[in-house]
Every structure is written in C-alpha cells, then in structure tokens.
Scaffold this active site. Structure first.
Site, PDB file in Angstrom:
ATOM      1  N   GLY A  19       0.788  -1.221   0.000  1.00 18.65           N
ATOM      2  CA  GLY A  19       0.000   0.000   0.000  1.00 18.65           C
ATOM      3  C   GLY A  19       0.822   1.273   0.000  1.00 18.65           C
ATOM      4  O   GLY A  19       1.827   1.402  -0.704  1.00 18.65           O
ATOM      5  N   TYR A 160     -10.758   4.754  15.055  1.00 17.86           N
ATOM      6  CA  TYR A 160      -9.635   5.060  14.158  1.00 17.86           C
ATOM      7  C   TYR A 160      -9.508   6.564  13.973  1.00 17.86           C
ATOM      8  O   TYR A 160      -8.396   7.124  14.024  1.00 17.86           O
ATOM      9  CB  TYR A 160      -9.871   4.371  12.811  1.00 17.86           C
ATOM     10  CG  TYR A 160      -8.896   4.748  11.728  1.00 17.86           C
ATOM     11  CD1 TYR A 160      -7.649   4.148  11.641  1.00 17.86           C
ATOM     12  CD2 TYR A 160      -9.236   5.705  10.765  1.00 17.86           C
ATOM     13  CE1 TYR A 160      -6.757   4.490  10.632  1.00 17.86           C
ATOM     14  CE2 TYR A 160      -8.357   6.058   9.755  1.00 17.86           C
ATOM     15  CZ  TYR A 160      -7.121   5.444   9.698  1.00 17.86           C
ATOM     16  OH  TYR A 160      -6.240   5.788   8.708  1.00 17.86           O
ATOM     17  N   LYS A 164      -6.374   9.356  14.751  1.00 20.65           N
ATOM     18  CA  LYS A 164      -5.809  10.311  13.800  1.00 20.65           C
ATOM     19  C   LYS A 164      -5.898  11.739  14.320  1.00 20.65           C
ATOM     20  O   LYS A 164      -5.030  12.569  14.033  1.00 20.65           O
ATOM     21  CB  LYS A 164      -6.489  10.167  12.435  1.00 20.65           C
ATOM     22  CG  LYS A 164      -6.178   8.847  11.742  1.00 20.65           C
ATOM     23  CD  LYS A 164      -4.676   8.619  11.603  1.00 20.65           C
ATOM     24  CE  LYS A 164      -4.326   7.310  10.939  1.00 20.65           C
ATOM     25  NZ  LYS A 164      -2.859   7.097  10.823  1.00 20.65           N
TER      26      LYS A 164
END
Length: 251
Positions: A19, A160, A164
């Site tokens: 990725g 998540y 961040k």
C-alpha cells in the site's frame, strides 16, 4: 535533476510492505536514500531488496510495533550498521472492526498501540538519533488522514478517527518541542483521503472494501509524491501539513 540532497541518507518507514508504505519506500529508493522498512510481513520487500537497482540500500525487518523491545532493537541496529536515522516515516496504521458502542477495550488498545504509541516511540528514538549526530536537515513524517479533520458517519471508523486526531495533536506538539530546542528537524503531517489499499479488506472484509472503492480514490503513489515534495522543500521551509483528496471529493 541534480543529485538529490537526501541521497545516501537513511530513512525508516513503518508499515512499508504494501500500500502507501510500499509506494513511499520505492519513491525514497528512487531518490537515492537507504531505506529500512518495518512490517510484520516483509515478503514483498525481501523480493524487492534483491533487485540490482536497490541492492544494499533496502533493509526489510520484521517488527511488531506493539512490542517496545522490537522497536528499540531496530533503532540500535540502525545506529550500529547504518549510522542513524535521518528521515522517519510513521506510516503504519490499522483500523477497527466495530463501532464505538459495540467495540472492545482490546480492539481500542490495539489501535492505540499501533497508531499512537508506536508513532510516539519511533519519533522519540529518531529524534534522539538525529540529536546525537547533530544533523542539520532531519525530517519526520506522520501519516494521518482527512479523518483527522472530520467525523465520518460510519461507526467502525470512529475510534480510528480518534487516533488520527491524536496524531494531529502529537505532530504539532513535537514540532513545538523541536522548535524550542532549535533542532533542525522538520515535522510534516500527510493527510490523504481515500487511498487504494487493502486496509479495509484486511480489517473490515471484502464487502466493505468493494463498497468503499466504488468512490473516487487516490493512488499510493500520490502520497509518495507528497513526501517527495516536502523533502524537496528548502531547509528554511516548514511544510506543516499536506491534505490530499481525490478531485471529485474537493467540494
């Protein structure tokens, strides 16, 4: 292009086997850097390391970022064998499977350990390495997300997203601390929107993966280009953050 000023310098990339991390690794190699890559699976990287054009400049290492000793041993190895870290790319990140109201402390701890604690530990060790050598042009990159600037309605992304937001706060905190000590180390946050990768398939399943990528998305190489841009900027320029979105999502 004249010789790139980072040629021969040492970069450490976390989560670099596939990725975005793999694209960043390849771009740094193209720019002449020596690259150490950490991941729990390094099969693809080991094959790449045998190629003539990168032989002797790519060092894949198996590492579980949740284990402090694994991380510290990696930095000791870099100091002994390569001299130290000049560029750190905190790329590794995972998402959860469940919404907040259905999630578990074990899952939350896992995300925090990889997305936040490991990022802090790698940053601490990289800064220590740069300071020991009194380098004049160090750079730290934290891979964040456009989710650090909004709250998506999809429940499994909420914890998540919180990690961040934490990355954004930590990035600015480190930048301020380095500025106070007059360290010549720049800190840049890269916040991409949806990027083609296997993170949704590995964390949430093929159905979610297929549904998500019906929308416009970025390529991993787009993120690598942002890294290259910030590295190429003059030493007196601090690129604080780069936000990247697919064109159709700019509204």
């Amino acid at each position: 292009m004249s010789e790139f000023r980072w040629a021969g310098k040492v970069a450490l990339v976390t989560g670099g086997n596939s990725g975005i991390g793999a694209a960043i690794t390849r771009r740094l190699l193209e720019l002449g850097l020596i690259v150490v890559v950490l991941d729990r699976n390094i099969d693809d990287l080991q094959e790449l390391a045998t190629k003539d054009e990168v032989y002797g400049r790519l060092y894949p290492r198996i590492c579980d970022l949740r284990h402090e000793n694994d991380v510290l041993e990696t930095f000791r190895w870099i100091e002994t064998c390569l001299g130290g870290v000049d560029v750190l790319v905190n790329n590794a990140g995972i998402t959860g499977h469940n919404s907040l109201v259905e999630g578990s402390p074990d899952e939350w701890r896992h995300l925090l350990e990889v997305n936040v604690v490991a990022l802090c530990l790698c940053t601490k060790e990289a800064v220590a390495s740069m300071r020991r050598r009194n380098i004049k042009d160090g750079h730290i990159f934290n891979l964040s997300s456009t989710l650090a600037h909004t709250i998506h309605p999809y429940g499994p992304l909420h914890f998540y997203t919180a990690t961040k937001y934490a990355v954004s706060a930590l990035t600015e905190g480190v930048r301020q601390e380095l500025r106070e000590t007059k360290a010549r180390i720049r800190v840049t946050s890269i916040s991409p929107g949806l990027v083609k990768s296997n993170i949704f398939k590995s964390c949430l399943g093929a159905d979610v993966h297929d549904a998500v990528y019906k929308k416009p998305s970025l390529n991993p190489s787009d993120v690598a280009s942002a890294i290259e841009y910030a590295l190429n900027s003059p030493t007196h320029v601090q690129v604080n953050e780069i936000i990247i979105k697919p064109m159709e999502l700019l509204a």
